[in-house]
Design an enzyme around this catalytic site. Sequence first.
Site, mmCIF file in Angstrom:
data_model
loop_
_atom_site.group_PDB
_atom_site.id
_atom_site.type_symbol
_atom_site.label_atom_id
_atom_site.label_comp_id
_atom_site.label_asym_id
_atom_site.label_seq_id
_atom_site.Cartn_x
_atom_site.Cartn_y
_atom_site.Cartn_z
ATOM 1 N N HIS A 1 -23.321 15.752 -37.738
ATOM 2 C CA HIS A 1 -24.564 15.709 -38.784
ATOM 3 C C HIS A 1 -24.068 16.065 -40.203
ATOM 4 C CE1 HIS A 1 -29.058 16.123 -38.130
ATOM 5 N NE2 HIS A 1 -28.715 15.788 -39.259
ATOM 6 N N ARG B 1 -31.546 10.169 -35.776
ATOM 7 C CA ARG B 1 -31.787 11.220 -34.758
ATOM 8 C C ARG B 1 -31.179 10.758 -33.300
ATOM 9 N NH1 ARG B 1 -32.242 14.094 -38.415
ATOM 10 N NH2 ARG B 1 -33.825 15.320 -39.115
#
Length: 311
Positions: free
Chosen positions: A275, A227
Amino acid sequence: MALLIETGLSDWISDNDIAREVQRLYPGTDVRTPSTLGDPSDITMVAVVGLNDDHPKRLPNLQLVQKLGAGVETIVGNPNLPVHVRVTRLKPDAPAQGIAEWFVAYVLRHQRHMTFHEAAQRRAEWVPKAPIYSPDTVVGVLGLGHIGSRSARMLHSVGFRVMGWSRSPKQIDGVTCLHGDAALPELLGQCDHVCAILPSTPQTVGLFDAKMLAVMKPGSQLLNAGRGDLIDEDALITALDNGTPGHAVLDVTTTEPLPSDNPLWAHPGVTITPHVSGWHLGEALADVGENFQRLKAGAPLLHEVDRARGY
Ligand code: NDP
């Protein structure tokens, strides 16, 4: 009892695709999407990418939130989610394979000077440059859960010296495993590449601040697929300017999508992928239908998250 699929995304997989797959695997399941919602009080389970603040208010009989992925920080951290609502995530096999490959690819890109050779080719220049020898290279993996342990094993099988770090003690063949806060600086000081695949929790947010970045090996590479909030991005830019670490490869950033005026885009020491490291879900969508059946039957759920621990 009905299952609501509400990804809120348009660039990945659609609500209808997921609903169709659940109905194919579990015929007769009452699956709804926002366009076929009907009475919100029918909904006992919702499958989401991130939980909106209004989900718990809109769905008064909600019992289970199924994350369509692995990171649950926006769900467990949602103050409106009643304590009795349970949280599950998807089976991580397919993203684990993808993320392990992503780490291997960007570590090897550095070892084999791939960008250097591609640039030399464009200039039609023959410039031999010695590759870095893998058995002399130490790769650290931060987080040794489903994905980190798979990554550590894959990196070891390629031939690197691999160290790992987690909260509790671990044993992985061929990997030197450390655990606990005090061990992190010790590991960082030895690693040529640091591959982070940690969940976002109060303990990990901002873990890579200026002080932690400074204990990395000069010229080393920091790769983050967990993250974005693990890293203080302003501190990272300053640290890269000073050469410690030498390069960062980021699949996740604090704000996603990363705004076009963010300085990370243009920094020569940063490589960004949007991502995509753990893109594929593989067979994991079956977990959605299976957990709905288990919820109805009062059976143990697949991949239930510890809400108090946060992952
Ligand atoms: P797991 O829950 O299986 O593993 C988490 C690991 O992190 C565990 O080894 C855990 O230690 C360790 N950890 C957690 N907190 C700390 C801490 N404070 N100090 C040290 N170690 C800690 O998760 P996964 O491996 O499945 O996924 C990890 C994260 O990757 C997800 O939470 C998600 O945010 C991210 N992700 C990103 C994707 C992408 O496409 N970029 C796709 C999928 C996931 P211990 O084992 O001791 O509990």
